[in-house]
Design a protein around this motif. Structure first.
Motif, PDB file in Angstrom:
ATOM      1  N   GLY A  66       8.149   9.440  -8.229  1.00  0.00           N
ATOM      2  CA  GLY A  66       7.771   9.871  -6.884  1.00  0.00           C
ATOM      3  C   GLY A  66       7.962  11.360  -6.693  1.00  0.00           C
ATOM      4  N   PHE A  67       9.044  11.906  -7.250  1.00  0.00           N
ATOM      5  CA  PHE A  67       9.307  13.339  -7.101  1.00  0.00           C
ATOM      6  C   PHE A  67       8.178  14.155  -7.727  1.00  0.00           C
ATOM      7  CE2 PHE A  67      11.027  17.460  -8.075  1.00  0.00           C
ATOM      8  CZ  PHE A  67      11.864  17.748  -6.998  1.00  0.00           C
ATOM      9  N   VAL A  68       7.772  13.780  -8.942  1.00  0.00           N
ATOM     10  CA  VAL A  68       6.707  14.526  -9.622  1.00  0.00           C
ATOM     11  C   VAL A  68       5.399  14.418  -8.857  1.00  0.00           C
ATOM     12  CG1 VAL A  68       5.338  14.677 -11.729  1.00  0.00           C
ATOM     13  CG2 VAL A  68       7.793  14.269 -11.875  1.00  0.00           C
ATOM     14  N   GLN A  69       5.067  13.211  -8.398  1.00  0.00           N
ATOM     15  CA  GLN A  69       3.813  13.030  -7.673  1.00  0.00           C
ATOM     16  C   GLN A  69       3.840  13.727  -6.322  1.00  0.00           C
ATOM     17  OE1 GLN A  69       2.149   8.898  -7.940  1.00  0.00           O
ATOM     18  NE2 GLN A  69       3.906   8.518  -9.267  1.00  0.00           N
ATOM     19  N   GLY A  70       4.990  13.710  -5.643  1.00  0.00           N
ATOM     20  CA  GLY A  70       5.095  14.369  -4.349  1.00  0.00           C
ATOM     21  C   GLY A  70       5.044  15.883  -4.437  1.00  0.00           C
ATOM     22  N   ALA A  71       5.458  16.430  -5.573  1.00  0.00           N
ATOM     23  CA  ALA A  71       5.487  17.887  -5.734  1.00  0.00           C
ATOM     24  C   ALA A  71       4.147  18.468  -6.153  1.00  0.00           C
ATOM     25  CB  ALA A  71       6.550  18.267  -6.764  1.00  0.00           C
ATOM     26  N   ASP A  72       3.186  17.622  -6.520  1.00  0.00           N
ATOM     27  CA  ASP A  72       1.924  18.115  -7.065  1.00  0.00           C
ATOM     28  C   ASP A  72       1.189  19.056  -6.109  1.00  0.00           C
ATOM     29  OD1 ASP A  72       2.181  16.946  -9.486  1.00  0.00           O
ATOM     30  OD2 ASP A  72       0.808  15.293  -9.117  1.00  0.00           O
ATOM     31  N   ALA A  73       0.899  18.572  -4.895  1.00  0.00           N
ATOM     32  CA  ALA A  73       0.089  19.364  -3.957  1.00  0.00           C
ATOM     33  C   ALA A  73       0.760  20.684  -3.570  1.00  0.00           C
ATOM     34  CB  ALA A  73      -0.237  18.530  -2.716  1.00  0.00           C
ATOM     35  N   GLY A 133      10.882  -4.309  -3.780  1.00  0.00           N
ATOM     36  CA  GLY A 133      11.056  -3.518  -2.560  1.00  0.00           C
ATOM     37  C   GLY A 133      11.860  -2.246  -2.824  1.00  0.00           C
ATOM     38  N   LEU A 134      12.917  -2.363  -3.626  1.00  0.00           N
ATOM     39  CA  LEU A 134      13.721  -1.185  -3.965  1.00  0.00           C
ATOM     40  C   LEU A 134      12.932  -0.176  -4.788  1.00  0.00           C
ATOM     41  CD1 LEU A 134      17.150  -2.861  -4.858  1.00  0.00           C
ATOM     42  CD2 LEU A 134      16.689  -1.343  -2.928  1.00  0.00           C
ATOM     43  N   LEU A 135      12.115  -0.670  -5.716  1.00  0.00           N
ATOM     44  CA  LEU A 135      11.330   0.238  -6.554  1.00  0.00           C
ATOM     45  C   LEU A 135      10.313   1.013  -5.724  1.00  0.00           C
ATOM     46  CD1 LEU A 135      10.685  -2.074  -9.661  1.00  0.00           C
ATOM     47  CD2 LEU A 135      12.269  -0.144  -9.498  1.00  0.00           C
ATOM     48  N   VAL A 136       9.633   0.318  -4.813  1.00  0.00           N
ATOM     49  CA  VAL A 136       8.648   0.997  -3.963  1.00  0.00           C
ATOM     50  C   VAL A 136       9.347   1.978  -3.026  1.00  0.00           C
ATOM     51  CG1 VAL A 136       6.903   0.666  -2.174  1.00  0.00           C
ATOM     52  CG2 VAL A 136       7.004  -0.902  -4.111  1.00  0.00           C
ATOM     53  N   ALA A 137      10.499   1.590  -2.491  1.00  0.00           N
ATOM     54  CA  ALA A 137      11.247   2.506  -1.624  1.00  0.00           C
ATOM     55  C   ALA A 137      11.691   3.751  -2.397  1.00  0.00           C
ATOM     56  CB  ALA A 137      12.470   1.790  -1.040  1.00  0.00           C
ATOM     57  N   ALA A 138      12.120   3.569  -3.655  1.00  0.00           N
ATOM     58  CA  ALA A 138      12.523   4.716  -4.477  1.00  0.00           C
ATOM     59  C   ALA A 138      11.339   5.632  -4.744  1.00  0.00           C
ATOM     60  CB  ALA A 138      13.128   4.222  -5.791  1.00  0.00           C
ATOM     61  N   LEU A 139      10.166   5.043  -5.003  1.00  0.00           N
ATOM     62  CA  LEU A 139       8.960   5.847  -5.209  1.00  0.00           C
ATOM     63  C   LEU A 139       8.634   6.662  -3.959  1.00  0.00           C
ATOM     64  CD1 LEU A 139       6.450   6.515  -6.966  1.00  0.00           C
ATOM     65  CD2 LEU A 139       5.343   4.520  -5.928  1.00  0.00           C
ATOM     66  N   THR A 140       8.751   6.025  -2.794  1.00  0.00           N
ATOM     67  CA  THR A 140       8.475   6.709  -1.529  1.00  0.00           C
ATOM     68  C   THR A 140       9.476   7.827  -1.281  1.00  0.00           C
ATOM     69  OG1 THR A 140       7.618   4.616  -0.649  1.00  0.00           O
ATOM     70  CG2 THR A 140       8.068   6.358   0.936  1.00  0.00           C
ATOM     71  N   LEU A 141      10.761   7.537  -1.510  1.00  0.00           N
ATOM     72  CA  LEU A 141      11.796   8.558  -1.316  1.00  0.00           C
ATOM     73  C   LEU A 141      11.592   9.719  -2.285  1.00  0.00           C
ATOM     74  CD1 LEU A 141      14.438   9.603  -0.109  1.00  0.00           C
ATOM     75  CD2 LEU A 141      15.679   8.178  -1.759  1.00  0.00           C
ATOM     76  N   GLY A 142      11.294   9.403  -3.537  1.00  0.00           N
ATOM     77  CA  GLY A 142      11.059  10.458  -4.510  1.00  0.00           C
ATOM     78  C   GLY A 142       9.888  11.343  -4.122  1.00  0.00           C
ATOM     79  N   SER A 143       8.812  10.744  -3.614  1.00  0.00           N
ATOM     80  CA  SER A 143       7.655  11.511  -3.177  1.00  0.00           C
ATOM     81  C   SER A 143       8.013  12.432  -2.020  1.00  0.00           C
ATOM     82  CB  SER A 143       6.527  10.561  -2.772  1.00  0.00           C
ATOM     83  OG  SER A 143       5.391  11.267  -2.342  1.00  0.00           O
ATOM     84  N   LEU A 144       8.807  11.914  -1.084  1.00  0.00           N
ATOM     85  CA  LEU A 144       9.253  12.727   0.053  1.00  0.00           C
ATOM     86  C   LEU A 144      10.093  13.908  -0.419  1.00  0.00           C
ATOM     87  CD1 LEU A 144       9.638  13.150   3.118  1.00  0.00           C
ATOM     88  CD2 LEU A 144      11.553  11.541   3.009  1.00  0.00           C
ATOM     89  N   LEU A 145      11.021  13.643  -1.341  1.00  0.00           N
ATOM     90  CA  LEU A 145      11.869  14.719  -1.866  1.00  0.00           C
ATOM     91  C   LEU A 145      11.053  15.736  -2.660  1.00  0.00           C
ATOM     92  CD1 LEU A 145      14.971  12.643  -3.049  1.00  0.00           C
ATOM     93  CD2 LEU A 145      14.810  14.130  -1.046  1.00  0.00           C
ATOM     94  N   GLY A 146      10.096  15.253  -3.442  1.00  0.00           N
ATOM     95  CA  GLY A 146       9.264  16.159  -4.217  1.00  0.00           C
ATOM     96  C   GLY A 146       8.454  17.078  -3.326  1.00  0.00           C
ATOM     97  N   HIS A 147       7.908  16.523  -2.251  1.00  0.00           N
ATOM     98  CA  HIS A 147       7.126  17.336  -1.319  1.00  0.00           C
ATOM     99  C   HIS A 147       8.009  18.364  -0.611  1.00  0.00           C
ATOM    100  CE1 HIS A 147       3.476  17.964   1.084  1.00  0.00           C
ATOM    101  NE2 HIS A 147       4.291  18.190   2.093  1.00  0.00           N
TER     102      HIS A 147
END
Length: 479
Positions: free
Chosen positions: A29-36, A142-156
């Motif tokens: 999620g962090f890598v994907q969130g940081a892309d843009a 549910g935990l995996l999807v939440a971690a992906l969402t949190l990682g994307s938020l942190l990456g952005h």
């Protein structure tokens, strides 16, 4: 790895493994969130224009579209852990290539390898579904999807700080290489193999045809604004997409061990949820950029918007993002009380209400964010619930490939909606300027509301898993 007899209770060993997979999703999620947010730095590093810089993201999406279904199916056939390790090795090599790149084409080659990152979640779902009973698997997903969402938020949110600390795109990717390598080592040392394998062989012809279809379609959509929708290249690309898609469909229907079980996808138990995944991608991936553009718009120029700075937009956007993440965490608990089908119908209704609220509150910032938060909560429920329902509705030996198809449909929905949004914002403008009119935003939010309402209606009439499959889901699969 053993499972507990308790409803959804995870023993220590299982919790440790799920915790490792959560680390993988935080990284993903962090890598994907940081892309843009990295795009301006990409332009500065390689001295390319905005259009060329977009390929930094586009090639990654195209690579994911091609590799995710193939890797998901390979995981079902040969072991999810084995293919998870391969995917992480590809990501590690990709981040290293970007870090060492001496040219922009080499950077893009690294981004192609990083497309395997999107396959991690389907492979992890295959792992947990093969090792846990149904309640435990639902909690883990549910935990995996939440971690992906949190990682994307942190990456952005932290991508700017990452650039400042490491001094550029390449050094930032050098740091990501270290994290990718750590995840790879963990996959070798701390993740057990899934217990079940799918019979049959890999459908390479289907994988190639599907990859070509998606590359042509997504590539054309990424160039739609530059080419023009009525141009000869665009028309030719759409015709070629249709021909390739038809050829792929015929191969899938003719093969017993096809890459994608098309007949299963078309059943009432799955088809509405796949359609909802497409809608989720459209409103989640494309809707975010539309909302950000509106928040940044200067009221003195177009007569709408709030004129927020980048920092202010980030702060206000945290609210719906956090609510979406919280919704993903709550999915197993809400689903256990209401049933997953009812919960997903509610999720789509909340998203539809939120989009309608954007129309009604477009002149009041706090109310606008409140409406966007309602939509965000609904989308969070969908993000957490859809992979679970699709995995449980798929054959037990096709959990990863079924979820991979959902992932591709979500990406496809976002790509198509993004291209359509560009057309609407470019067509409905203020006078003779190139500034989108307020009507353009109303049209887009109205379409989003309608799409979410349609998804809710479809899911309300979805079927339930067959009794034998439901019993199988309740049976412990681990050793």
């Amino acid at each position: 790895m053993t499972t507990s007899a308790g409803a959804g209770a995870l023993p220590v060993r299982v919790r440790a493994v799920v915790g490792v997979l959560v680390v993988f999703e935080l990284f993903s999620g962090f890598v994907q969130g940081a892309d843009a947010p990295l795009l301006p730095a990409v332009q500065d590093t390689w001295h390319v224009g905005a259009a060329d810089a977009q390929w930094f993201m586009t090639v990654n999406y195209l690579a994911a579209a091609v590799t995710v279904p193939a890797l998901g199916r390979l995981g079902d056939l040969y072991g999810h852990r084995r293919v998870l390790r391969i995917a992480l090795l590809c990501v590690t090599a990709g981040t290293l290539l970007v870090a060492l790149a001496g040219s922009y084409p080499m950077t893009l080659a690294g981004r192609v390898l990083m497309g395997a990152l999107a396959a991690l979640l389907p492979l992890e779902i295959g792992l947990v579904r093969g090792r846990l009973d149904a309640p435990g698997a639902r909690r883990a997903i549910g935990l995996l999807v939440a971690a992906l969402t949190l990682g994307s938020l942190l990456g952005h949110a932290l991508s700017g700080a990452l650039l400042g600390i490491f001094g550029g795109v390449r050094m930032a990717h050098a740091a990501l290489t270290v994290f990718a390598l750590l995840c790879t080592v963990l996959a070798w040392c701390a993740v057990p193999e899934s217990g079940h394998r799918s019979p049959g062989r890999m459908d390479w012809a289907g994988a190639v045809l599907l990859g070509l279809t998606l590359v042509v379609l997504l590539g054309a959509l990424s160039r739609a604004t530059a080419w023009g929708w009525a141009s000869l290249p665009m028309s030719g690309a759409l015709v070629l997409t249709a021909a390739l898609g038809w050829a792929w469909l015929r191969t899938q229907l003719a093969r017993a061990d096809a890459l994608v079980d098309v007949r299963a996808m078309a059943r009432r138990v799955l088809a509405p949820h796949y359609a909802a995944g497409f809608v989720l991608g459209a409103v989640l991936l494309a809707g975010q950029s539309v909302a950000v553009t509106y928040l940044a718009a200067d009221p003195a120029e177009g007569g709408y918007g709030f004129g927020l700075t980048t920092l202010q937009i980030g702060l206000w956007s945290v609210i719906p993002s956090v609510l979406g993440m919280a919704a993903s965490v709550l999915v197993p608990f809400i689903g256990a009380r209401t049933g997953y089908r009812r919960m997903l119908v509610l999720a789509s209704i909340l998203a539809a209400v939120g989009y309608a609220g954007l129309i009604l509150t477009r002149t009041d910032l706090p109310l606008f964010i409140a409406a966007y938060s309602v939509a965000g909560f609904g989308m969070g429920l969908s993000q957490g619930g859809l992979p679970t329902v699709i995995a449980e509705g798929s054959a037990h030996d096709r959990a990863a490939s079924g979820t991979a198809v959902y992932n591709n449909l979500k990406t496809l929905g976002g790509s198509i909606a993004g291209a359509c949004s560009s057309v609407v914002l470019g067509s409905l403008v203020v006078g003779a300027s190139d500034i989108p009119s307020g009507t353009a935003y109303l049209v887009l939010w109205g379409l989003g509301c309608t799409a979410c309402a349609a998804a809710a209606t479809l899911q309300a009439f979805s079927g339930r898993p067959a009794p034998d499959r439901a019993r199988a889901l309740a049976t412990t699969q681990g050793q």
